[in-house]
Scaffold this motif. Structure first.
Motif, PDB file in Angstrom:
ATOM      1  N   PRO A 192     -15.347   1.452   9.547  1.00 16.12           N
ATOM      2  CA  PRO A 192     -15.242   0.057   9.114  1.00 16.12           C
ATOM      3  C   PRO A 192     -13.849  -0.267   8.575  1.00 16.12           C
ATOM      4  O   PRO A 192     -13.265   0.520   7.816  1.00 16.12           O
ATOM      5  CB  PRO A 192     -16.295  -0.054   8.009  1.00 16.12           C
ATOM      6  CG  PRO A 192     -17.276   1.029   8.327  1.00 16.12           C
ATOM      7  CD  PRO A 192     -16.461   2.151   8.886  1.00 16.12           C
ATOM      8  N   GLY A 193     -13.337  -1.421   8.965  1.00 17.05           N
ATOM      9  CA  GLY A 193     -12.009  -1.842   8.528  1.00 17.05           C
ATOM     10  C   GLY A 193     -11.864  -1.889   7.021  1.00 17.05           C
ATOM     11  O   GLY A 193     -10.815  -1.537   6.471  1.00 17.05           O
ATOM     12  N   VAL A 194     -12.913  -2.319   6.330  1.00 15.98           N
ATOM     13  CA  VAL A 194     -12.833  -2.384   4.865  1.00 15.98           C
ATOM     14  C   VAL A 194     -12.653  -0.991   4.258  1.00 15.98           C
ATOM     15  O   VAL A 194     -12.037  -0.854   3.201  1.00 15.98           O
ATOM     16  CB  VAL A 194     -14.050  -3.102   4.236  1.00 15.98           C
ATOM     17  CG1 VAL A 194     -14.085  -4.553   4.651  1.00 15.98           C
ATOM     18  CG2 VAL A 194     -15.340  -2.408   4.565  1.00 15.98           C
ATOM     19  N   LEU A 195     -13.162   0.039   4.922  1.00 20.17           N
ATOM     20  CA  LEU A 195     -12.978   1.397   4.418  1.00 20.17           C
ATOM     21  C   LEU A 195     -11.570   1.910   4.698  1.00 20.17           C
ATOM     22  O   LEU A 195     -11.035   2.716   3.930  1.00 20.17           O
ATOM     23  CB  LEU A 195     -14.041   2.331   4.979  1.00 20.17           C
ATOM     24  CG  LEU A 195     -15.465   2.015   4.519  1.00 20.17           C
ATOM     25  CD1 LEU A 195     -16.456   3.032   5.077  1.00 20.17           C
ATOM     26  CD2 LEU A 195     -15.565   1.946   3.010  1.00 20.17           C
ATOM     27  N   ILE A 196     -10.957   1.448   5.781  1.00 19.86           N
ATOM     28  CA  ILE A 196      -9.548   1.784   6.030  1.00 19.86           C
ATOM     29  C   ILE A 196      -8.695   1.156   4.928  1.00 19.86           C
ATOM     30  O   ILE A 196      -7.807   1.802   4.359  1.00 19.86           O
ATOM     31  CB  ILE A 196      -9.099   1.326   7.426  1.00 19.86           C
ATOM     32  CG1 ILE A 196      -9.898   2.050   8.512  1.00 19.86           C
ATOM     33  CG2 ILE A 196      -7.594   1.570   7.611  1.00 19.86           C
ATOM     34  CD1 ILE A 196      -9.703   1.507   9.912  1.00 19.86           C
ATOM     35  N   LEU A 197      -8.990  -0.103   4.589  1.00 25.82           N
ATOM     36  CA  LEU A 197      -8.268  -0.762   3.493  1.00 25.82           C
ATOM     37  C   LEU A 197      -8.493  -0.018   2.179  1.00 25.82           C
ATOM     38  O   LEU A 197      -7.564   0.175   1.393  1.00 25.82           O
ATOM     39  CB  LEU A 197      -8.722  -2.216   3.357  1.00 25.82           C
ATOM     40  CG  LEU A 197      -8.333  -3.154   4.485  1.00 25.82           C
ATOM     41  CD1 LEU A 197      -9.050  -4.491   4.329  1.00 25.82           C
ATOM     42  CD2 LEU A 197      -6.827  -3.356   4.559  1.00 25.82           C
ATOM     43  N   GLU A 198      -9.721   0.410   1.929  1.00 22.52           N
ATOM     44  CA  GLU A 198     -10.026   1.162   0.714  1.00 22.52           C
ATOM     45  C   GLU A 198      -9.261   2.483   0.688  1.00 22.52           C
ATOM     46  O   GLU A 198      -8.748   2.889  -0.367  1.00 22.52           O
ATOM     47  CB  GLU A 198     -11.529   1.415   0.603  1.00 22.52           C
ATOM     48  CG  GLU A 198     -11.946   2.281  -0.563  1.00 22.52           C
ATOM     49  CD  GLU A 198     -11.674   1.699  -1.947  1.00 22.52           C
ATOM     50  OE1 GLU A 198     -11.541   2.497  -2.904  1.00 22.52           O
ATOM     51  OE2 GLU A 198     -11.598   0.465  -2.086  1.00 22.52           O
ATOM     52  N   ALA A 257      -5.844   1.734  -0.331  1.00 21.48           N
ATOM     53  CA  ALA A 257      -5.810   1.415  -1.759  1.00 21.48           C
ATOM     54  C   ALA A 257      -5.930   2.682  -2.610  1.00 21.48           C
ATOM     55  O   ALA A 257      -5.261   2.806  -3.640  1.00 21.48           O
ATOM     56  CB  ALA A 257      -6.925   0.430  -2.097  1.00 21.48           C
ATOM     57  N   GLN A 258      -6.769   3.624  -2.195  1.00 18.74           N
ATOM     58  CA  GLN A 258      -6.890   4.880  -2.931  1.00 18.74           C
ATOM     59  C   GLN A 258      -5.573   5.647  -2.903  1.00 18.74           C
ATOM     60  O   GLN A 258      -5.167   6.236  -3.918  1.00 18.74           O
ATOM     61  CB  GLN A 258      -8.036   5.721  -2.374  1.00 18.74           C
ATOM     62  CG  GLN A 258      -9.393   5.150  -2.708  1.00 18.74           C
ATOM     63  CD  GLN A 258     -10.550   5.974  -2.164  1.00 18.74           C
ATOM     64  OE1 GLN A 258     -10.401   7.145  -1.799  1.00 18.74           O
ATOM     65  NE2 GLN A 258     -11.729   5.364  -2.111  1.00 18.74           N
ATOM     66  N   THR A 259      -4.892   5.641  -1.767  1.00 27.41           N
ATOM     67  CA  THR A 259      -3.580   6.292  -1.673  1.00 27.41           C
ATOM     68  C   THR A 259      -2.613   5.645  -2.662  1.00 27.41           C
ATOM     69  O   THR A 259      -1.892   6.333  -3.387  1.00 27.41           O
ATOM     70  CB  THR A 259      -3.039   6.202  -0.239  1.00 27.41           C
ATOM     71  OG1 THR A 259      -3.961   6.837   0.662  1.00 27.41           O
ATOM     72  CG2 THR A 259      -1.677   6.874  -0.116  1.00 27.41           C
ATOM     73  N   ALA A 260      -2.610   4.305  -2.690  1.00 26.88           N
ATOM     74  CA  ALA A 260      -1.739   3.582  -3.618  1.00 26.88           C
ATOM     75  C   ALA A 260      -2.108   3.906  -5.069  1.00 26.88           C
ATOM     76  O   ALA A 260      -1.222   4.069  -5.920  1.00 26.88           O
ATOM     77  CB  ALA A 260      -1.843   2.079  -3.353  1.00 26.88           C
ATOM     78  N   GLY A 261      -3.394   4.034  -5.357  1.00 22.47           N
ATOM     79  CA  GLY A 261      -3.840   4.372  -6.706  1.00 22.47           C
ATOM     80  C   GLY A 261      -3.343   5.730  -7.159  1.00 22.47           C
ATOM     81  O   GLY A 261      -2.908   5.898  -8.300  1.00 22.47           O
ATOM     82  N   VAL A 262      -3.405   6.703  -6.277  1.00 29.18           N
ATOM     83  CA  VAL A 262      -2.902   8.046  -6.599  1.00 29.18           C
ATOM     84  C   VAL A 262      -1.413   7.965  -6.924  1.00 29.18           C
ATOM     85  O   VAL A 262      -0.944   8.559  -7.912  1.00 29.18           O
ATOM     86  CB  VAL A 262      -3.164   9.029  -5.435  1.00 29.18           C
ATOM     87  CG1 VAL A 262      -2.424  10.339  -5.645  1.00 29.18           C
ATOM     88  CG2 VAL A 262      -4.653   9.280  -5.264  1.00 29.18           C
ATOM     89  N   LEU A 263      -0.663   7.221  -6.131  1.00 29.07           N
ATOM     90  CA  LEU A 263       0.775   7.071  -6.351  1.00 29.07           C
ATOM     91  C   LEU A 263       1.051   6.448  -7.719  1.00 29.07           C
ATOM     92  O   LEU A 263       1.887   6.936  -8.489  1.00 29.07           O
ATOM     93  CB  LEU A 263       1.379   6.210  -5.235  1.00 29.07           C
ATOM     94  CG  LEU A 263       2.868   5.915  -5.335  1.00 29.07           C
ATOM     95  CD1 LEU A 263       3.695   7.186  -5.174  1.00 29.07           C
ATOM     96  CD2 LEU A 263       3.261   4.885  -4.276  1.00 29.07           C
TER      97      LEU A 263
END
Length: 145
Positions: free
Chosen positions: A57-63, A66-72
């Motif tokens: 699902p596209g929303v999970l790709i976006l998530e 976002a998780q990658t950005a959160g780790v950063l």
């Protein structure tokens, strides 16, 4: 600099089945990073999306982006971020160019365009085999857990 799954789980509170990043590589602290998600047929969303042609699902790709950005963000803020969570605030200009399915290695590249305090903005792109599959501008906020 790179983060394995243990370091990712120390940075963000997500857990299976909603932890969507297996590794974070090419980290430039506070600036950019690449998240890796190895997509397998065992993902819990595939039986319903779609049984005859599994598509992430596209929303999970976006998530996952976002998780990658959160780790950063959490890594860069260090002690200042202890006990805080990165909350997704907004998505702008999301485009889905190709489906992602079992066997794909999803690479999510995030680049900070604004941040360092409570609100962060990122340009995010996801690739499979070097081909752009998804892109968006993400906004997140650091808040109490």
């Amino acid at each position: 600099m790179a983060f394995d799954i243990q370091k990712i789980m120390e940075s963000i509170p997500h857990r299976y089945p909603f932890l969507l990043v297996d590794k974070v590589v090419d980290v430039v602290p506070g600036e950019s990073a690449t998240g890796i998600k190895n997509v397998t047929i065992n993902e819990p969303f595939f039986p319903g999306h779609f049984p005859q042609k599994p598509v992430m699902p596209g929303v999970l790709i976006l998530e996952a982006m976002a998780q990658t950005a959160g780790v950063l963000a959490i890594d860069f803020l260090g002690e200042e971020a202890r006990g805080k969570v990165v909350y997704f605030m907004g998505i702008d200009g999301a485009k889905f160019r190709k489906p992602v399915g079992p066997g794909d290695r999803l690479e999510m590249k995030v680049v900070k365009t604004r941040g360092g305090g409570a609100v962060w903005k990122f340009d995010a792109q996801a690739f499979v085999d070097g081909e752009l599959v998804t892109e968006a501008k993400l906004t997140a906020m650091l808040g109490a857990s």
